[in-house]
Design a protein around this motif. Structure first.
Motif, PDB file in Angstrom:
ATOM      1  N   ASP A   5      -9.864   4.055 -36.755  1.00 30.96           N
ATOM      2  CA  ASP A   5      -8.834   3.970 -37.789  1.00 30.96           C
ATOM      3  C   ASP A   5      -7.699   4.952 -37.511  1.00 30.96           C
ATOM      4  OD1 ASP A   5     -10.272   2.060 -39.104  1.00 30.96           O
ATOM      5  OD2 ASP A   5     -11.021   3.368 -40.684  1.00 30.96           O
ATOM      6  N   ASN A   6      -8.013   6.014 -36.784  1.00 31.15           N
ATOM      7  CA  ASN A   6      -7.033   7.083 -36.567  1.00 31.15           C
ATOM      8  C   ASN A   6      -6.389   7.038 -35.188  1.00 31.15           C
ATOM      9  OD1 ASN A   6      -7.146   8.757 -39.083  1.00 31.15           O
ATOM     10  ND2 ASN A   6      -9.320   8.750 -38.563  1.00 31.15           N
ATOM     11  N   PHE A   7      -6.450   5.887 -34.547  1.00 33.35           N
ATOM     12  CA  PHE A   7      -5.720   5.725 -33.287  1.00 33.35           C
ATOM     13  C   PHE A   7      -5.227   4.290 -33.211  1.00 33.35           C
ATOM     14  CE2 PHE A   7      -4.994   4.996 -28.805  1.00 33.35           C
ATOM     15  CZ  PHE A   7      -4.424   6.183 -28.381  1.00 33.35           C
ATOM     16  N   SER A   8      -3.925   4.120 -33.071  1.00 32.86           N
ATOM     17  CA  SER A   8      -3.307   2.796 -33.063  1.00 32.86           C
ATOM     18  C   SER A   8      -3.262   2.239 -31.643  1.00 32.86           C
ATOM     19  CB  SER A   8      -1.897   2.852 -33.647  1.00 32.86           C
ATOM     20  OG  SER A   8      -1.241   1.607 -33.478  1.00 32.86           O
ATOM     21  N   LEU A   9      -4.041   1.198 -31.378  1.00 31.69           N
ATOM     22  CA  LEU A   9      -3.981   0.534 -30.071  1.00 31.69           C
ATOM     23  C   LEU A   9      -2.610  -0.090 -29.855  1.00 31.69           C
ATOM     24  CD1 LEU A   9      -7.463  -1.258 -30.039  1.00 31.69           C
ATOM     25  CD2 LEU A   9      -6.813   0.819 -28.797  1.00 31.69           C
ATOM     26  N   GLN A  10      -2.080  -0.705 -30.907  1.00 30.21           N
ATOM     27  CA  GLN A  10      -0.754  -1.303 -30.796  1.00 30.21           C
ATOM     28  C   GLN A  10       0.305  -0.251 -30.518  1.00 30.21           C
ATOM     29  OE1 GLN A  10      -3.004  -1.938 -33.107  1.00 30.21           O
ATOM     30  NE2 GLN A  10      -3.157  -4.129 -33.501  1.00 30.21           N
ATOM     31  N   GLY A  11       0.164   0.892 -31.187  1.00 30.04           N
ATOM     32  CA  GLY A  11       1.119   1.972 -30.967  1.00 30.04           C
ATOM     33  C   GLY A  11       1.037   2.521 -29.556  1.00 30.04           C
ATOM     34  N   ALA A  12      -0.178   2.653 -29.021  1.00 28.44           N
ATOM     35  CA  ALA A  12      -0.338   3.155 -27.655  1.00 28.44           C
ATOM     36  C   ALA A  12       0.296   2.200 -26.653  1.00 28.44           C
ATOM     37  CB  ALA A  12      -1.818   3.350 -27.339  1.00 28.44           C
ATOM     38  N   LEU A  13       0.101   0.890 -26.866  1.00 27.62           N
ATOM     39  CA  LEU A  13       0.696  -0.080 -25.948  1.00 27.62           C
ATOM     40  C   LEU A  13       2.213  -0.078 -26.075  1.00 27.62           C
ATOM     41  CD1 LEU A  13      -0.331  -2.000 -23.816  1.00 27.62           C
ATOM     42  CD2 LEU A  13      -0.403  -3.825 -25.527  1.00 27.62           C
TER      43      LEU A  13
ATOM     44  N   GLN B  44       7.491   1.669 -23.501  1.00 30.02           N
ATOM     45  CA  GLN B  44       8.751   2.412 -23.525  1.00 30.02           C
ATOM     46  C   GLN B  44       8.793   3.573 -22.521  1.00 30.02           C
ATOM     47  OE1 GLN B  44       9.764   3.581 -27.572  1.00 30.02           O
ATOM     48  NE2 GLN B  44       8.693   1.798 -28.400  1.00 30.02           N
ATOM     49  N   SER B  45       7.646   3.979 -21.994  1.00 31.68           N
ATOM     50  CA  SER B  45       7.598   5.168 -21.133  1.00 31.68           C
ATOM     51  C   SER B  45       8.052   4.850 -19.714  1.00 31.68           C
ATOM     52  CB  SER B  45       6.180   5.739 -21.103  1.00 31.68           C
ATOM     53  OG  SER B  45       5.757   6.104 -22.396  1.00 31.68           O
TER      54      SER B  45
ATOM     55  N   PRO C 239       3.494   7.141 -16.203  1.00 32.84           N
ATOM     56  CA  PRO C 239       2.249   7.515 -16.882  1.00 32.84           C
ATOM     57  C   PRO C 239       2.273   8.943 -17.435  1.00 32.84           C
ATOM     58  CG  PRO C 239       1.765   6.350 -14.850  1.00 32.84           C
ATOM     59  CD  PRO C 239       3.232   6.615 -14.845  1.00 32.84           C
ATOM     60  N   GLU C 240       2.933   9.838 -16.731  1.00 35.26           N
ATOM     61  CA  GLU C 240       3.027  11.213 -17.217  1.00 35.26           C
ATOM     62  C   GLU C 240       3.796  11.278 -18.529  1.00 35.26           C
ATOM     63  OE1 GLU C 240       4.438  15.652 -15.652  1.00 35.26           O
ATOM     64  OE2 GLU C 240       4.837  13.869 -14.438  1.00 35.26           O
ATOM     65  N   ALA C 241       4.907  10.549 -18.594  1.00 35.44           N
ATOM     66  CA  ALA C 241       5.681  10.503 -19.836  1.00 35.44           C
ATOM     67  C   ALA C 241       4.899   9.802 -20.941  1.00 35.44           C
ATOM     68  CB  ALA C 241       7.006   9.787 -19.584  1.00 35.44           C
TER      69      ALA C 241
ATOM     70  N   CYS D  88       7.421   1.400 -17.163  1.00 35.84           N
ATOM     71  CA  CYS D  88       6.218   2.008 -16.603  1.00 35.84           C
ATOM     72  C   CYS D  88       5.516   1.062 -15.630  1.00 35.84           C
ATOM     73  CB  CYS D  88       5.262   2.404 -17.727  1.00 35.84           C
ATOM     74  SG  CYS D  88       3.990   3.588 -17.233  1.00 35.84           S
ATOM     75  N   VAL D  89       5.588  -0.250 -15.906  1.00 36.32           N
ATOM     76  CA  VAL D  89       4.970  -1.236 -15.011  1.00 36.32           C
ATOM     77  C   VAL D  89       5.686  -1.234 -13.671  1.00 36.32           C
ATOM     78  CG1 VAL D  89       4.483  -3.687 -14.684  1.00 36.32           C
ATOM     79  CG2 VAL D  89       4.165  -2.643 -16.942  1.00 36.32           C
ATOM     80  N   ARG D  90       7.005  -1.264 -13.713  1.00 38.09           N
ATOM     81  CA  ARG D  90       7.775  -1.226 -12.464  1.00 38.09           C
ATOM     82  C   ARG D  90       7.498   0.063 -11.686  1.00 38.09           C
ATOM     83  NH1 ARG D  90      12.227  -4.807 -12.867  1.00 38.09           N
ATOM     84  NH2 ARG D  90      12.714  -4.174 -10.739  1.00 38.09           N
ATOM     85  N   TYR D  91       7.338   1.165 -12.426  1.00 41.05           N
ATOM     86  CA  TYR D  91       7.117   2.461 -11.793  1.00 41.05           C
ATOM     87  C   TYR D  91       5.787   2.496 -11.038  1.00 41.05           C
ATOM     88  CZ  TYR D  91       6.649   7.546 -11.370  1.00 41.05           C
ATOM     89  OH  TYR D  91       6.488   8.830 -10.874  1.00 41.05           O
ATOM     90  N   VAL D  92       4.713   2.001 -11.666  1.00 41.43           N
ATOM     91  CA  VAL D  92       3.389   2.132 -11.048  1.00 41.43           C
ATOM     92  C   VAL D  92       3.170   1.128  -9.919  1.00 41.43           C
ATOM     93  CG1 VAL D  92       2.397   3.077 -13.156  1.00 41.43           C
ATOM     94  CG2 VAL D  92       2.256   0.609 -12.732  1.00 41.43           C
ATOM     95  N   TYR D  93       4.048   0.136  -9.794  1.00 43.99           N
ATOM     96  CA  TYR D  93       3.938  -0.806  -8.677  1.00 43.99           C
ATOM     97  C   TYR D  93       4.993  -0.551  -7.602  1.00 43.99           C
ATOM     98  CZ  TYR D  93       0.372  -3.542 -11.015  1.00 43.99           C
ATOM     99  OH  TYR D  93      -0.809  -3.934 -11.606  1.00 43.99           O
ATOM    100  N   ALA D  94       5.690   0.572  -7.712  1.00 42.55           N
ATOM    101  CA  ALA D  94       6.624   0.963  -6.667  1.00 42.55           C
ATOM    102  C   ALA D  94       5.842   1.378  -5.417  1.00 42.55           C
ATOM    103  CB  ALA D  94       7.502   2.116  -7.139  1.00 42.55           C
TER     104      ALA D  94
END
Length: 353
Positions: free
Chosen positions: A36-44, A49-50, A53-55, A174-180
């Protein structure tokens, strides 16, 4: 009673009724589980927006984003969430792990990501069953500002699947970054005894204060019943981390939740799982069934359909009943005709007499 006293009494009654309704709604929306105290939607959404991964890890541990409100070790402060990245070819997982003590950590969720084409990628986030009571699978909805449904001439459209539209997330930074080509997997350097200088723990918010922030993310993401990236499970399973302290502390509430969910699956609601023609709704017909306007349902996935053993037994049993009805009907018809012949013979014998 004067007019002033009348309106004062009316205001008190309305305030009392509103408070009671708010408390009832709060109890209804809260499962009592740590999740209840961690939003999966919010994390995604933060991952979307990041720029890296560090950001992303820094965003998860910022009180301003209202995504993390966990206090798994019950020390009065929110837990630090570190991000650990694992990769195998075009499949990557990002483990969101809470630091519980100097010797224990607990996985909260895992983001599964796969590059499926030159300019295509899909993503899901799965909540850990020790935190959410079961594996809660969440992914982006097919909204224009979220799905990046570009034409085939540019970045490729979202693909259709039996469970609904598969959202192409290739343009997420972030997706573009991790597949660079030059990217090396991110493994958080921070531990229980070594925290970043920018991190300052804060006291968790009460549920009545936190849950509006949590559910604000829900309309942009949806809970689904299937995992779209099977290889990600192979990568994650050997490295999954659990905390004995967390499991023992939440054993009762987690077991009660699982028992309740099992009962709900064994006796599904006809209005939720079947249409008027006797066929399955939602996933069986190729579309999703979710309720963005009802945050609790969208967040917990109460409308997602999961076939159970009882469902299959009911369908088999129904088939036998139908066959039995036809066979019994045929035998009954035969007996009726036989009886008719005997009665006719009896009438002829009477006329002869």
């Amino acid at each position: 009673m004067s007019i002033r006293h009348y309106f004062t009494a009316l205001a008190v009654c309305l305030a009392t009724a509103f408070t009671a309704h708010a408390q009832e709604q709060e109890a209804k929306d809260s499962t009592g589980l740590p999740g209840d105290n961690f939003s999966l939607q919010g994390a995604l959404d933060l991952f979307k927006q990041s720029p890296s991964p560090e950001a992303f890890e820094k965003s998860l541990n910022s009180p301003d984003n209202k995504v993390n409100n966990l206090d798994l070790n019950d020390d009065g402060n929110t837990d630090y969430i570190r991000v650990v990245n694992k990769k195998d070819k075009d499949v990557q997982v990002f483990i969101l792990q809470a630091l519980v003590s100097s010797t224990e950590s607990q996985d909260v969720a895992v983001i599964e990501l796969e590059k499926t084409g030159e300019s295509n990628a899909i993503v899901q986030i799965i909540g850990d069953p020790d935190i959410y009571g079961e594996s809660v699978i969440t992914e982006p909805t097919e909204e224009t500002d979220n799905a990046f449904n570009y034409s085939p001439a540019t970045h490729g459209p979202s693909a259709y699947a039996p469970e609904g539209i598969v959202v192409n997330v290739w343009l997420w930074p972030c997706v573009r970054y991790v597949y660079a080509p030059a990217y090396t997997v991110w493994v958080s350097p921070w531990t229980w005894v070594s925290r970043p200088v920018w991190y300052h723990p804060w006291r968790p918010l009460p549920w009545r204060v936190y849950h509006p922030y949590r559910y604000a993310y829900a309309p942009h993401y949806v809970v689904v019943p299937v995992r779209r990236i099977p290889p990600a499970r192979v990568i994650y399973r050997p490295v999954r981390t659990t905390s004995v302290t967390v499991i023992n502390r939440n054993r009762v509430v987690v077991n009660n939740y699982r028992t309740t969910r099992r009962v709900e699956r064994v006796t599904p609601s006809r209005s939720n799982n079947y249409n008027g023609n006797g066929g399955r709704n939602s996933y069986g017909n190729g579309g999703r069934q979710y309720t963005p306007s009802r945050p609790g349902g969208a967040d917990r996935g109460n409308n997602s359909y999961t076939p159970s053993r009882a469902d299959r037994g009911t369908r088999v049993s129904g088939g036998r009943t139908n066959n039995g009805g036809r066979n019994n009907g045929a035998r009954t018809g035969g007996n009726s005709r036989g009886n008719g012949g005997q009665n006719g013979g009896g009438r002829r014998a009477a006329r002869g007499n």
